[in-house]
Design a protein around this motif. Structure first.
Motif, PDB file in Angstrom:
ATOM      1  N   LEU A 214      12.201  -5.544 113.169  1.00  0.00           N
ATOM      2  CA  LEU A 214      12.718  -6.152 111.936  1.00  0.00           C
ATOM      3  C   LEU A 214      11.852  -5.753 110.743  1.00  0.00           C
ATOM      4  CD1 LEU A 214      13.551  -9.764 113.217  1.00  0.00           C
ATOM      5  CD2 LEU A 214      15.153  -7.879 112.852  1.00  0.00           C
ATOM      6  N   ARG A 215      10.531  -5.759 110.939  1.00  0.00           N
ATOM      7  CA  ARG A 215       9.632  -5.343 109.842  1.00  0.00           C
ATOM      8  C   ARG A 215       9.897  -3.891 109.466  1.00  0.00           C
ATOM      9  NH1 ARG A 215       5.491  -8.336 112.874  1.00  0.00           N
ATOM     10  NH2 ARG A 215       4.829  -6.383 113.821  1.00  0.00           N
TER      11      ARG A 215
ATOM     12  N   SER B 127      18.807  -1.699 101.269  1.00  0.00           N
ATOM     13  CA  SER B 127      17.584  -2.045 100.536  1.00  0.00           C
ATOM     14  C   SER B 127      16.376  -1.350 101.154  1.00  0.00           C
ATOM     15  CB  SER B 127      17.321  -3.553 100.573  1.00  0.00           C
ATOM     16  OG  SER B 127      18.225  -4.224  99.740  1.00  0.00           O
TER      17      SER B 127
ATOM     18  N   MET C   3      15.209   1.187 106.246  1.00  0.00           N
ATOM     19  CA  MET C   3      16.603   1.612 106.297  1.00  0.00           C
ATOM     20  C   MET C   3      17.530   0.537 105.733  1.00  0.00           C
ATOM     21  SD  MET C   3      16.634   4.604 107.314  1.00  0.00           S
ATOM     22  CE  MET C   3      15.646   5.819 108.158  1.00  0.00           C
TER      23      MET C   3
ATOM     24  N   TYR D 228      24.405  -4.583 108.156  1.00  0.00           N
ATOM     25  CA  TYR D 228      24.434  -4.415 106.703  1.00  0.00           C
ATOM     26  C   TYR D 228      25.754  -3.719 106.387  1.00  0.00           C
ATOM     27  CZ  TYR D 228      19.320  -3.844 107.616  1.00  0.00           C
ATOM     28  OH  TYR D 228      18.031  -3.940 108.059  1.00  0.00           O
TER      29      TYR D 228
ATOM     30  N   GLY E 113      17.046  -8.531 108.614  1.00  0.00           N
ATOM     31  CA  GLY E 113      16.949  -8.748 107.171  1.00  0.00           C
ATOM     32  C   GLY E 113      17.267  -7.471 106.438  1.00  0.00           C
ATOM     33  N   LEU E 114      18.046  -7.606 105.381  1.00  0.00           N
ATOM     34  CA  LEU E 114      18.230  -6.455 104.479  1.00  0.00           C
ATOM     35  C   LEU E 114      16.841  -6.126 103.916  1.00  0.00           C
ATOM     36  CD1 LEU E 114      20.644  -4.900 103.129  1.00  0.00           C
ATOM     37  CD2 LEU E 114      20.436  -6.517 101.265  1.00  0.00           C
ATOM     38  N   VAL E 115      16.125  -7.209 103.592  1.00  0.00           N
ATOM     39  CA  VAL E 115      14.694  -7.139 103.323  1.00  0.00           C
ATOM     40  C   VAL E 115      14.058  -8.165 104.248  1.00  0.00           C
ATOM     41  CG1 VAL E 115      12.870  -7.571 101.629  1.00  0.00           C
ATOM     42  CG2 VAL E 115      15.003  -6.471 100.912  1.00  0.00           C
ATOM     43  N   TYR E 116      12.989  -7.787 104.923  1.00  0.00           N
ATOM     44  CA  TYR E 116      12.352  -8.686 105.883  1.00  0.00           C
ATOM     45  C   TYR E 116      10.845  -8.533 105.704  1.00  0.00           C
ATOM     46  CZ  TYR E 116      11.046 -10.683 110.420  1.00  0.00           C
ATOM     47  OH  TYR E 116      10.507 -11.443 111.415  1.00  0.00           O
ATOM     48  N   ALA E 117      10.224  -9.543 105.117  1.00  0.00           N
ATOM     49  CA  ALA E 117       8.779  -9.452 104.854  1.00  0.00           C
ATOM     50  C   ALA E 117       8.063 -10.601 105.535  1.00  0.00           C
ATOM     51  CB  ALA E 117       8.512  -9.468 103.355  1.00  0.00           C
TER      52      ALA E 117
ATOM     53  N   ASN F 134      12.766  -2.388 107.148  1.00  0.00           N
ATOM     54  CA  ASN F 134      12.674  -2.225 105.693  1.00  0.00           C
ATOM     55  C   ASN F 134      12.756  -0.771 105.243  1.00  0.00           C
ATOM     56  OD1 ASN F 134      12.104  -4.949 104.371  1.00  0.00           O
ATOM     57  ND2 ASN F 134      10.642  -4.945 106.053  1.00  0.00           N
TER      58      ASN F 134
END
Lengths: 430, 170
Positions: free
Chosen positions: A362-363, A371, A368, A210, B67-71, A366
């Motif tokens: 990865l989950r 976003s 850090m 990021y 992911g910057l956002v990962y859902a 969220n």
């Protein structure tokens, strides 16, 4: 255009620039922070010279980013672009991303693999050590007077400027200073311990990047992670879902110099047993009625030999090591003038991770990043602070929590920030 | 840039026209909801076991999964919406989404794969309106009771250097 300049004029509405001799630290000492350390161009230039280009080790890469000979990445030491490259012998070289000829920032790709670096302007060519290999028309053109380089031109004296490099546990540090103590000694025993928990004897698997511009002075990010007081107040997500509350086992560990720090906490097994009614009243965000719909997000899978479930390390001057439950990453601070910094986040796992463990990381990611539930709030708060100090005639902040202590301290204390500024004032002679 | 699963397949012209109509309608409704700030209904656009990722193009091109956002799953979408609405501290802002260049990549039964460009404009209090992101949606839609739902949405942005943060959904 960077967002820090979209509204506020570069000098701010109330310029705090002054004559060099009148940058005098307030008489209260470390109980006060003068606003001009965040806003002054003169201070910023002095920081670049004395800190980032001075006697410090700067994080530039993870070895896992450049595993094979010829692998390179663009990076920074302070605001200065450098190239990090794996040489043929397996060593890591770091040199300025600036052609020795006319100063062109020649390496334009974020990452890649190459056998040589060629400056696009006049095709001066450098090997993986940054040594000058070739110059087109070095001997000139036949029949042209004063053509080509002088006879005494020596390639050896015109290579790229090389930096001092040391790798520790797979993390690459560089310095413009020649005489540096080893990185382990630079970090100190206290900080090295939790650094080793993340990196020692581990092969990393890079998960991605990021990048964001944060319109606040670079020191504010170092302060933010030496400030456990904010964690349970700003980050209501932590409190709402019981990741960290006032009353959790927490420590703010500083190294003896005060430059580095580790904010460490252990997630309580049962939040309701930790938080009494008085503590709850102080934390506006504390709720007992909220649950996540997907609880996998906050699971902690034990994988470290450490009493802490979270360690956030600030390594002076440009590195953050994040171990928040199972989400791991490093952040690189790239100062961008007094009112701005660029932050590069590299998220990773380990090469032994199963596909399910990677997905878990990865989950949990969220939390850090720009976003992330924690990351975005820090960015907002730091931006607000910078705007406050740039536009008001008031001239200092207060740093009195925890009394006059400096160094390792508790959760409701600014002791580690004071220790950082003690060290800062010495280097800056302020 | 190639995203696995989003190659152009031969699509019957009539099916493609129908799919395009539905996808455009979907975008309009989705953007309207987010632009008006009704984030708590955001999850209603997704299937139960959806995947939603926002990531920089540099990661997508290097096949890096972050992911910057990962859902994973609609519950994670709900949790993010809840967090943004009730726990997150950020300066007030307006977003406007502009979606265009819809390409129908594949239609198979109830599933549609599509690619669309997006621009995301942000306005902060006493600030100018700025371009927060230029990017592309790579979408897999599932048609259920005549309505499209997102089975997978990859928001891949070119605007690598984010202006401080990205709070509201893309």
């Amino acid at each position: 255009m960077f967002s820090n300049d979209t509204v506020i004029h570069p000098l701010g509405s109330t310029s705090k620039e002054r004559e060099p001799a009148s940058y005098q630290w307030p008489a209260e000492g470390l109980a006060a922070i003068p606003d001009w350390i965040y806003t002054s161009e003169w201070i910023y230039d002095r920081e670049m010279a004395r800190i980032f280009h001075g006697k410090t080790w700067n994080f530039v890469a993870l070895e896992a980013e450049v595993p094979h000979a010829g692998d390179f990445k663009r990076s920074y030491v302070g605001p200065t672009p450098v190239v990090v490259v794996r040489d043929e012998a397996g060593g890591v070289q770091v040199f300025e991303n600036r052609c020795a000829h006319r100063g062109v920032e020649f390496c334009r790709h974020a990452r890649g693999n190459t056998t040589e670096f060629v400056c696009p302007y006049h095709q001066w060519t450098y090997d993986l050590h940054g040594d000058l290999q070739g110059i087109p028309f070095k001997r000139g053109i036949k029949g042209e007077a004063d053509s080509g380089m002088p006879a005494d031109f020596n390639n050896k004296q015109h290579g790229l400027r090389k930096l001092n490099v040391e790798c520790l546990h797979g993390v690459v540090f560089a310095s413009f200073a020649e005489a540096m103590e080893p990185v382990a000694q630079y970090l100190g025993e206290e900080v090295l311990k939790d650094f080793a928990v993340v990196f020692k004897d581990r092969k990393l698997k890079i998960l991605g990047y990021y990048r964001n511009e944060l319109p606040g002075n670079w020191k504010l990010y170092q302060e933010n992670l030496k400030d456990p007081y904010h964690a349970t107040l700003l980050h209501s997500f932590l409190v709402t879902f019981g990741l960290m509350v006032a009353g959790s086992k927490t420590s703010m560990i500083a190294d003896p110099t005060g430059r580095h720090g580790t904010m460490a906490s252990r997630r309580p097994d049962d939040v309701s047993k930790v938080v009494d009614s008085n503590t709850a009243k102080e934390m506006r965000a504390y709720r007992t009625d909220l649950k996540l719909a997907d609880t996998r997000f906050l699971e902690f899978i034990p994988e470290f030999n450490s009493p802490w479930t979270v360690t956030m390390q600030t390594i002076w001057p440009n590195m953050i090591v994040q171990r928040e439950l199972n989400t791991l990453g490093v952040r690189q601070i790239v100062p961008n003038g007094p009112n701005s910094q660029i932050m590069i986040w590299t998220m990773f796992g380990y090469d032994t991770d199963t596909p399910e463990m990677t997905r878990h990381r990865l989950r949990q990611g969220n939390l850090m990043g720009p976003s992330g539930f924690l990351g975005l709030e820090d960015n907002e708060a730091i931006k607000f602070l910078q705007e406050g100090v740039r536009r008001s005639p008031s001239d200092r902040g207060v740093l009195k929590l925890g009394g006059k202590s400096e160094g390792t301290g508790g959760i409701i204390s600014e002791s580690a920030i004071r220790a950082m500024y003690r060290s800062y004032r010495e280097v800056m002679e302020l | 840039m190639k995203i696995a699963g989003y190659e152009q397949q031969p699509v019957d012209a009539r099916l493609a026209r129908e799919a395009r109509w539905d996808v455009e309608e979907f975008h309009a409704a989705y953007c309207q909801l987010l632009d008006l700030g009704d984030i708590e209904q955001w999850a209603d656009f997704f299937t139960t076991d959806c995947l939603y990722i926002i990531t920089a193009r540099e990661n997508a091109e290097a096949d890096l999964p972050v992911g910057l956002v990962y859902a994973e799953g609609r519950d994670m979408i709900r949790d993010r919406a809840f967090a943004v609405r009730h726990t997150q501290m950020f300066a007030p802002r307006y977003l406007q989404h502009f979606v265009s260049n819809v390409l129908i990549l594949a239609v198979a039964g109830n599933e549609i794969r599509a690619q669309s460009n997006y621009q995301l404009l942000q306005t902060l209090v006493e600030g100018p309106t700025t371009l927060l992101q230029a990017g592309r949606y790579y979408d897999t839609f599932w048609r259920e009771n005549g309505r499209l739902l997102i089975e997978e949405r990859r928001c891949i942005y070119d605007t690598t250097l984010i202006a401080n943060d990205l709070v509201l959904p893309v």
